[in-house]
Design an enzyme around this catalytic site. Sequence first.
Site, PDB file in Angstrom:
ATOM      1  N   SER A 136       0.871  -1.179   0.000  1.00 15.63           N
ATOM      2  CA  SER A 136       0.000   0.000   0.000  1.00 15.63           C
ATOM      3  C   SER A 136       0.911   1.233   0.000  1.00 15.63           C
ATOM      4  O   SER A 136       2.077   1.141   0.403  1.00 15.63           O
ATOM      5  CB  SER A 136      -0.845  -0.009   1.279  1.00 15.63           C
ATOM      6  OG  SER A 136      -1.376   1.265   1.553  1.00 15.63           O
ATOM      7  N   TYR A 149      -1.692  -1.335  10.510  1.00 11.88           N
ATOM      8  CA  TYR A 149      -1.922  -1.622   9.082  1.00 11.88           C
ATOM      9  C   TYR A 149      -0.781  -1.043   8.241  1.00 11.88           C
ATOM     10  O   TYR A 149      -0.181  -1.745   7.419  1.00 11.88           O
ATOM     11  CB  TYR A 149      -3.270  -1.057   8.627  1.00 11.88           C
ATOM     12  CG  TYR A 149      -3.479  -1.204   7.131  1.00 11.88           C
ATOM     13  CD1 TYR A 149      -3.742  -2.464   6.577  1.00 11.88           C
ATOM     14  CD2 TYR A 149      -3.400  -0.109   6.261  1.00 11.88           C
ATOM     15  CE1 TYR A 149      -3.909  -2.623   5.204  1.00 11.88           C
ATOM     16  CE2 TYR A 149      -3.567  -0.257   4.897  1.00 11.88           C
ATOM     17  CZ  TYR A 149      -3.828  -1.510   4.366  1.00 11.88           C
ATOM     18  OH  TYR A 149      -3.981  -1.664   3.012  1.00 11.88           O
TER      19      TYR A 149
HETATM   20  N1  LIG Z   1      -8.682  -0.499  -1.238  1.00 13.13           N
HETATM   21  C1  LIG Z   1      -7.656   0.254  -0.936  1.00 13.13           C
HETATM   22  O1  LIG Z   1      -7.753   1.489  -0.832  1.00 13.13           O
HETATM   23  C2  LIG Z   1      -6.281  -0.345  -0.766  1.00 13.13           C
HETATM   24  C3  LIG Z   1      -5.190   0.543  -0.702  1.00 13.13           C
HETATM   25  C4  LIG Z   1      -3.915   0.026  -0.527  1.00 13.13           C
HETATM   26  C5  LIG Z   1      -3.731  -1.339  -0.420  1.00 13.13           C
HETATM   27  N2  LIG Z   1      -4.804  -2.185  -0.471  1.00 13.13           N
HETATM   28  C6  LIG Z   1      -4.534  -3.617  -0.339  1.00 13.13           C
HETATM   29  O2  LIG Z   1      -5.039  -4.272  -1.484  1.00 13.13           O
HETATM   30  C7  LIG Z   1      -5.400  -5.621  -1.139  1.00 13.13           C
HETATM   31  C8  LIG Z   1      -6.807  -5.883  -1.628  1.00 13.13           C
HETATM   32  O3  LIG Z   1      -7.673  -4.995  -0.947  1.00 13.13           O
HETATM   33  P1  LIG Z   1      -9.114  -4.578  -1.489  1.00 13.13           P
HETATM   34  O4  LIG Z   1      -9.226  -3.115  -1.370  1.00 13.13           O
HETATM   35  O5  LIG Z   1      -9.384  -5.241  -2.774  1.00 13.13           O
HETATM   36  O6  LIG Z   1     -10.003  -5.217  -0.317  1.00 13.13           O
HETATM   37  P2  LIG Z   1     -11.374  -6.044  -0.342  1.00 13.13           P
HETATM   38  O7  LIG Z   1     -12.259  -5.581  -1.441  1.00 13.13           O
HETATM   39  O8  LIG Z   1     -11.840  -5.996   1.062  1.00 13.13           O
HETATM   40  O9  LIG Z   1     -10.875  -7.530  -0.692  1.00 13.13           O
HETATM   41  C9  LIG Z   1     -10.062  -8.231   0.212  1.00 13.13           C
HETATM   42  C10 LIG Z   1      -9.942  -9.666  -0.238  1.00 13.13           C
HETATM   43  O10 LIG Z   1      -9.142 -10.362   0.746  1.00 13.13           O
HETATM   44  C11 LIG Z   1      -9.896 -11.460   1.275  1.00 13.13           C
HETATM   45  N3  LIG Z   1      -9.588 -11.650   2.693  1.00 13.13           N
HETATM   46  C12 LIG Z   1      -9.790 -10.764   3.707  1.00 13.13           C
HETATM   47  N4  LIG Z   1      -9.480 -11.347   4.878  1.00 13.13           N
HETATM   48  C13 LIG Z   1      -9.070 -12.609   4.592  1.00 13.13           C
HETATM   49  C14 LIG Z   1      -8.652 -13.708   5.397  1.00 13.13           C
HETATM   50  N5  LIG Z   1      -8.618 -13.655   6.746  1.00 13.13           N
HETATM   51  N6  LIG Z   1      -8.295 -14.862   4.781  1.00 13.13           N
HETATM   52  C15 LIG Z   1      -8.348 -14.950   3.433  1.00 13.13           C
HETATM   53  N7  LIG Z   1      -8.748 -13.967   2.625  1.00 13.13           N
HETATM   54  C16 LIG Z   1      -9.113 -12.805   3.208  1.00 13.13           C
HETATM   55  C17 LIG Z   1     -11.374 -11.056   1.082  1.00 13.13           C
HETATM   56  O11 LIG Z   1     -12.259 -12.163   1.021  1.00 13.13           O
HETATM   57  P3  LIG Z   1     -13.010 -12.737   2.351  1.00 13.13           P
HETATM   58  O12 LIG Z   1     -13.423 -11.556   3.168  1.00 13.13           O
HETATM   59  O13 LIG Z   1     -14.155 -13.545   1.805  1.00 13.13           O
HETATM   60  O14 LIG Z   1     -12.006 -13.592   3.045  1.00 13.13           O
HETATM   61  C18 LIG Z   1     -11.294 -10.376  -0.288  1.00 13.13           C
HETATM   62  O15 LIG Z   1     -11.283 -11.334  -1.311  1.00 13.13           O
HETATM   63  C19 LIG Z   1      -5.214  -5.723   0.369  1.00 13.13           C
HETATM   64  O16 LIG Z   1      -3.970  -6.318   0.647  1.00 13.13           O
HETATM   65  C20 LIG Z   1      -5.219  -4.279   0.836  1.00 13.13           C
HETATM   66  O17 LIG Z   1      -4.518  -4.110   2.035  1.00 13.13           O
HETATM   67  C21 LIG Z   1      -6.074  -1.707  -0.636  1.00 13.13           C
END
Ligand SMILES: NC(=O)c1ccc[n+]([C@@H]2O[C@H](COP(=O)([O-])OP(=O)(O)OC[C@H]3O[C@@H](n4cnc5c(N)ncnc54)[C@H](OP(=O)(O)O)[C@@H]3O)[C@@H](O)[C@H]2O)c1
Length: 253
Positions: A136, A149
Amino acid sequence: MTLALITGGSEGIGLELAKCFARDGTDLILTARDMEKLQKAKQLLEDTFAVDVTVIGKDLSLPHSAAELYEELKHRKIDYVINNAGLGTADAAWRIPPEQDEAMINVNITAVTVLTSLFLRDMLERNSGTIMNVASTGAFLPGPYIASYYASKAYVLRYTEAVAEEVRGSGVHVCCLCPGPAATSFYRKSRQSIPAFAMKAEDCAVYAYEKMKSGQTVIIPGMINRLSRLVPKKPAMYFVKKMKKKKGAVTNR
Ligand SMILES: NC(=O)c1ccc[n+]([C@@H]2O[C@H](COP(=O)([O-])OP(=O)(O)OC[C@H]3O[C@@H](n4cnc5c(N)ncnc54)[C@H](OP(=O)(O)O)[C@@H]3O)[C@@H](O)[C@H]2O)c1
């Protein structure tokens, strides 16, 4: 046929990355906890693209879960491993229940490390393969009221950059994606509101996919996000602190 494993591939950035791979004809293995969402993602991808999608329900916050996932998959030749599953905790450090931080660290740090290490051995034997770990822009600075985080993502960035250097020239590519805010359910789940300047998850994934394919090591989608890396630590920290308080991510104090 090439094959990609995407953890957290059921929604958000992971699902958008899955579409990029599928568009190029790469078969997929998607993991997450919610099997219903995984089945929906499988259906969408198989109906839209001519690819085969395997889904595996796996809670990566549980001890040994990453090693178990590798055991289930080691017989398959996986060309791409995308360690994308991740979650956030946002509040004052002392207000976050320790078990919540522990679960986050297991997913954001432990699972990423274990899966990188195990799949890397197979890739190095073949002298081919790609691992992309998702950090991130929070990795670039200390994050008041989102401390654990941001620190977890700093680990992912530094770990991945170091491993990328270890394998340079081997035929295996290791890289780190550092998204800035992207409009996904991530914010709702961590009781934060989506920033007005958030990117579309699709734009973030398309950029990341192209840069990964071109061999870049640190991938930062969005010009403002790339520039944010240059902001000195103190003013950057102050901005995060103000923003988290304003957006109500933290209990008033
Ligand atoms: N969105 C942002 O602004 C942002 C910014 C910087 C970095 N990121 C990073 O990008 C990545 C994806 O994030 P996103 O925004 O796409 O989030 P998201 O829409 O919440 O998706 C997260 C994914 O991870 C899975 N997950 C969560 N907890 C889990 C667990 N305990 N075991 C296995 N799978 C798990 C979720 O499925 P389940 O809940 O069904 O398990 C879902 O498929 C993450 O690493 C996040 O930190 C996001």
